[in-house]
Design a protein around this motif. Structure first.
Motif, PDB file in Angstrom:
ATOM      1  N   UNK A  66      53.139  95.426  11.743  1.00 27.60           N
ATOM      2  CA  UNK A  66      54.114  96.447  11.742  1.00 27.60           C
ATOM      3  C   UNK A  66      54.517  97.109  10.487  1.00 27.60           C
ATOM      4  N   UNK A  67      54.084  96.529   9.459  1.00 27.50           N
ATOM      5  CA  UNK A  67      54.508  97.291   8.409  1.00 27.50           C
ATOM      6  C   UNK A  67      53.708  98.629   8.243  1.00 27.50           C
ATOM      7  N   UNK A  68      52.346  98.594   8.487  1.00 29.21           N
ATOM      8  CA  UNK A  68      51.443  99.543   8.398  1.00 29.21           C
ATOM      9  C   UNK A  68      51.910 100.616   9.637  1.00 29.21           C
ATOM     10  N   UNK A  69      52.249 100.205  10.741  1.00 30.35           N
ATOM     11  CA  UNK A  69      52.729 101.001  11.841  1.00 30.35           C
ATOM     12  C   UNK A  69      53.910 102.051  11.259  1.00 30.35           C
ATOM     13  N   UNK A  70      54.848 101.284  10.713  1.00 30.88           N
ATOM     14  CA  UNK A  70      55.997 101.804  10.458  1.00 30.88           C
ATOM     15  C   UNK A  70      55.736 102.776   9.280  1.00 30.88           C
ATOM     16  N   UNK A  71      54.723 102.425   8.277  1.00 29.70           N
ATOM     17  CA  UNK A  71      54.170 103.293   7.101  1.00 29.70           C
ATOM     18  C   UNK A  71      53.685 104.621   7.708  1.00 29.70           C
ATOM     19  N   UNK A  72      52.870 104.365   8.835  1.00 35.14           N
ATOM     20  CA  UNK A  72      52.279 105.655   9.245  1.00 35.14           C
ATOM     21  C   UNK A  72      53.022 106.660   9.873  1.00 35.14           C
ATOM     22  N   UNK A  73      53.718 106.183  10.803  1.00 34.04           N
ATOM     23  CA  UNK A  73      54.573 107.116  11.630  1.00 34.04           C
ATOM     24  C   UNK A  73      55.976 107.181  11.081  1.00 34.04           C
ATOM     25  N   UNK A  74      56.597 106.479  10.348  1.00 35.09           N
ATOM     26  CA  UNK A  74      57.835 106.781   9.589  1.00 35.09           C
ATOM     27  C   UNK A  74      57.845 106.511   8.137  1.00 35.09           C
ATOM     28  N   UNK A  75      56.755 106.849   7.353  1.00 39.36           N
ATOM     29  CA  UNK A  75      56.852 106.176   6.164  1.00 39.36           C
ATOM     30  C   UNK A  75      57.674 107.333   5.056  1.00 39.36           C
ATOM     31  N   UNK A  76      57.537 108.549   5.570  1.00 39.24           N
ATOM     32  CA  UNK A  76      58.433 109.609   4.747  1.00 39.24           C
ATOM     33  C   UNK A  76      59.785 109.022   4.772  1.00 39.24           C
ATOM     34  N   UNK A  77      60.306 108.515   6.048  1.00 39.24           N
ATOM     35  CA  UNK A  77      61.793 108.144   5.873  1.00 39.24           C
ATOM     36  C   UNK A  77      61.882 106.792   5.062  1.00 39.24           C
ATOM     37  N   UNK A  78      60.811 106.007   4.658  1.00 36.20           N
ATOM     38  CA  UNK A  78      61.141 104.803   4.080  1.00 36.20           C
ATOM     39  C   UNK A  78      61.216 103.631   4.825  1.00 36.20           C
ATOM     40  N   UNK A  79      60.952 103.725   6.363  1.00 34.38           N
ATOM     41  CA  UNK A  79      61.133 102.654   7.494  1.00 34.38           C
ATOM     42  C   UNK A  79      60.421 101.492   7.031  1.00 34.38           C
ATOM     43  N   UNK A  80      59.160 101.472   6.348  1.00 37.50           N
ATOM     44  CA  UNK A  80      58.421 100.470   5.974  1.00 37.50           C
ATOM     45  C   UNK A  80      59.055  99.580   4.952  1.00 37.50           C
ATOM     46  N   UNK A  81      59.765 100.312   4.002  1.00 41.44           N
ATOM     47  CA  UNK A  81      60.414  99.574   2.989  1.00 41.44           C
ATOM     48  C   UNK A  81      61.734  98.879   3.592  1.00 41.44           C
ATOM     49  N   UNK A  82      62.300  99.408   4.243  1.00 41.06           N
ATOM     50  CA  UNK A  82      63.434  98.798   5.148  1.00 41.06           C
ATOM     51  C   UNK A  82      62.958  97.486   5.863  1.00 41.06           C
ATOM     52  N   UNK A  83      61.893  97.652   6.426  1.00 39.68           N
ATOM     53  CA  UNK A  83      61.379  96.422   7.225  1.00 39.68           C
ATOM     54  C   UNK A  83      60.721  95.453   6.322  1.00 39.68           C
ATOM     55  N   UNK A  84      60.399  95.610   5.230  1.00 39.54           N
ATOM     56  CA  UNK A  84      59.731  94.794   4.209  1.00 39.54           C
ATOM     57  C   UNK A  84      61.007  94.213   3.273  1.00 39.54           C
ATOM     58  N   UNK A  85      62.064  94.490   3.471  1.00 38.42           N
ATOM     59  CA  UNK A  85      63.135  93.974   2.733  1.00 38.42           C
ATOM     60  C   UNK A  85      63.587  94.585   1.325  1.00 38.42           C
ATOM     61  N   UNK A  86      62.998  96.045   1.101  1.00 34.92           N
ATOM     62  CA  UNK A  86      63.071  96.542  -0.169  1.00 34.92           C
ATOM     63  C   UNK A  86      63.867  98.054   0.415  1.00 34.92           C
ATOM     64  N   UNK A  87      65.263  97.324   0.324  1.00 33.22           N
ATOM     65  CA  UNK A  87      66.151  98.389   0.936  1.00 33.22           C
ATOM     66  C   UNK A  87      66.692  99.660  -0.071  1.00 33.22           C
TER      67      UNK A  87
END
Length: 153
Positions: A66-87
């Motif tokens: 899930x983290x890598x999917x968010x990174x790939x599709x929404x990485x520029x928006x920081x979505x993977x960071x939100x998911x991983x708890x790095x708000x």
């Protein structure tokens, strides 16, 4: 601090696999233990308690897929960071992205987007370590709550 002193202050009430509760008998402040002492505390747990902790971690841990999917599709928006708890850094990436696109017409945005692109590329290599750190943090927190109670005399 002696581990037995810590254990004598803790009373455990395990009501289910997913809900663990503990109460402290004393309100005095506990000292921060060195990493080795925490590992010794966890090793003092019974096999059943260790299995409960690992099951809880497996259920609650963030998924690398899930983290890598968010990174790939929404990485520029920081979505993977939100998911991983790095708000905080997720918000920073989001602001950089928005400012980059807004200032692109005056050629300042190109530098912001370039910096953001490098940051997001580096994040691809940081995702596994962020997940591992999160799991270790949960293991330490749950290990402290599962400490066996030693009866006081």
């Amino acid at each position: 601090m002696n581990p037995h002193d810590y254990f004598s202050q803790t009373k455990i009430n395990i009501s289910s696999f997913s809900r663990l509760a503990f109460t402290l008998k004393s309100s005095r402040n506990l000292e921060i233990q060195p990493r080795e002492a925490i590992f010794e505390d966890i090793m003092a747990l019974t096999t059943e308690q260790q299995i409960l902790i690992e099951q809880r971690i497996a259920n609650d841990a963030k998924s690398p897929v899930v983290a890598y999917l968010l990174w790939f599709f929404l990485g520029m928006l920081g979505a993977h960071r939100f998911y991983l708890g790095k708000t905080g850094t997720g918000v920073a990436q989001l602001i950089l992205c928005i400012l980059g696109w807004l200032t692109l017409v005056v050629y300042v945005g190109i530098f912001l987007l370039l910096a953001l692109g490098v940051w997001v590329l580096v994040d691809a290599f940081l995702i596994p370590s962020i997940i591992t750190q999160s799991r270790e943090k949960m293991r330490m927190q749950l290990g402290g709550t599962m400490a066996p109670a030693i009866p006081t005399v």
